[in-house]
Design a protein around this motif. Sequence first.
Motif, mmCIF file in Angstrom:
data_model
loop_
_atom_site.group_PDB
_atom_site.id
_atom_site.type_symbol
_atom_site.label_atom_id
_atom_site.label_comp_id
_atom_site.label_asym_id
_atom_site.label_seq_id
_atom_site.Cartn_x
_atom_site.Cartn_y
_atom_site.Cartn_z
ATOM 1 N N ILE A 190 14.338 39.889 61.507
ATOM 2 C CA ILE A 190 14.996 39.317 60.330
ATOM 3 C C ILE A 190 14.575 37.861 60.137
ATOM 4 N N ALA A 191 14.459 37.110 61.219
ATOM 5 C CA ALA A 191 14.020 35.712 61.125
ATOM 6 C C ALA A 191 12.586 35.636 60.596
ATOM 7 N N ARG A 192 11.701 36.514 61.080
ATOM 8 C CA ARG A 192 10.326 36.550 60.575
ATOM 9 C C ARG A 192 10.313 36.887 59.089
ATOM 10 N N HIS A 193 11.142 37.855 58.694
ATOM 11 C CA HIS A 193 11.186 38.265 57.296
ATOM 12 C C HIS A 193 11.670 37.123 56.409
ATOM 13 N N GLU A 194 12.682 36.397 56.847
ATOM 14 C CA GLU A 194 13.181 35.263 56.067
ATOM 15 C C GLU A 194 12.120 34.176 55.925
ATOM 16 N N ARG A 195 11.360 33.937 56.975
ATOM 17 C CA ARG A 195 10.273 32.949 56.909
ATOM 18 C C ARG A 195 9.225 33.366 55.891
ATOM 19 N N VAL A 196 8.854 34.652 55.921
ATOM 20 C CA VAL A 196 7.817 35.153 55.023
ATOM 21 C C VAL A 196 8.310 35.136 53.580
ATOM 22 N N ARG A 197 9.580 35.484 53.364
ATOM 23 C CA ARG A 197 10.117 35.572 52.007
ATOM 24 C C ARG A 197 10.213 34.219 51.306
ATOM 25 N N LYS A 198 10.123 33.123 52.065
ATOM 26 C CA LYS A 198 10.111 31.805 51.436
ATOM 27 C C LYS A 198 8.873 31.631 50.563
ATOM 28 N N SER A 199 7.769 32.255 50.955
ATOM 29 C CA SER A 199 6.522 32.082 50.216
ATOM 30 C C SER A 199 6.102 33.328 49.441
ATOM 31 N N VAL A 200 6.624 34.502 49.769
ATOM 32 C CA VAL A 200 6.236 35.738 49.096
ATOM 33 C C VAL A 200 7.270 36.051 48.024
ATOM 34 N N VAL A 201 6.863 35.874 46.757
ATOM 35 C CA VAL A 201 7.759 36.117 45.626
ATOM 36 C C VAL A 201 7.020 36.981 44.619
ATOM 37 N N GLY A 202 7.691 38.025 44.144
ATOM 38 C CA GLY A 202 7.093 38.901 43.151
ATOM 39 C C GLY A 202 7.432 38.447 41.751
ATOM 40 N N THR A 203 6.445 38.458 40.873
ATOM 41 C CA THR A 203 6.644 38.103 39.470
ATOM 42 C C THR A 203 6.416 39.349 38.617
ATOM 43 N N ALA A 204 6.591 39.215 37.322
ATOM 44 C CA ALA A 204 6.362 40.350 36.430
ATOM 45 C C ALA A 204 4.880 40.735 36.422
ATOM 46 N N GLU A 205 3.982 39.731 36.533
ATOM 47 C CA GLU A 205 2.547 40.009 36.530
ATOM 48 C C GLU A 205 2.060 40.520 37.882
ATOM 49 N N CYS A 206 2.651 39.993 38.952
ATOM 50 C CA CYS A 206 2.241 40.369 40.315
ATOM 51 C C CYS A 206 3.496 40.612 41.156
ATOM 52 N N PRO A 207 4.067 41.827 41.081
ATOM 53 C CA PRO A 207 5.307 42.100 41.799
ATOM 54 C C PRO A 207 5.104 42.194 43.310
#
Length: 123
Positions: free
Chosen positions: A13-30
């Motif tokens: 979960i800690a690794r996932h939270e770290r990664v999710r800070k920079s990995v964001v899906g947009t409408a063009e690139c989900p």
Amino acid sequence: MTAIAKKRIQSRIARHERVRKSVVGTAECPRLAVRRSLSHMIAQIFDDENNKSVAQVTTASKEFQGKFGEMTKTEQAKQLGLQIAELAKSKGIESVVFDRGGYIYHGRVQALAEGAREGGLKF
């Protein structure tokens, strides 16, 4: 649940939270998110800007088990990647951001990613 198992889950979960800070899906690139359990996997495509799930495929579905139930879990993960890529293509999605969910990029997670790439998704 043992202390070791709790520590393993907390670390993921800690690794996932770290990664999710920079990995964001947009409408063009989900975002292509992976969820793994001992027996099944779920691949889901998210548009984080609009907080919507665009597509989802799971190995637990009856259709999937009817076609690929006799395969190994790694082979099923590859087929899951091919199916999510096909579903994404039908919705007009060409490229995604891969969210491995804190899991190590190895085994079933890697097979799913390779299957999605073979299916035509770019990430």
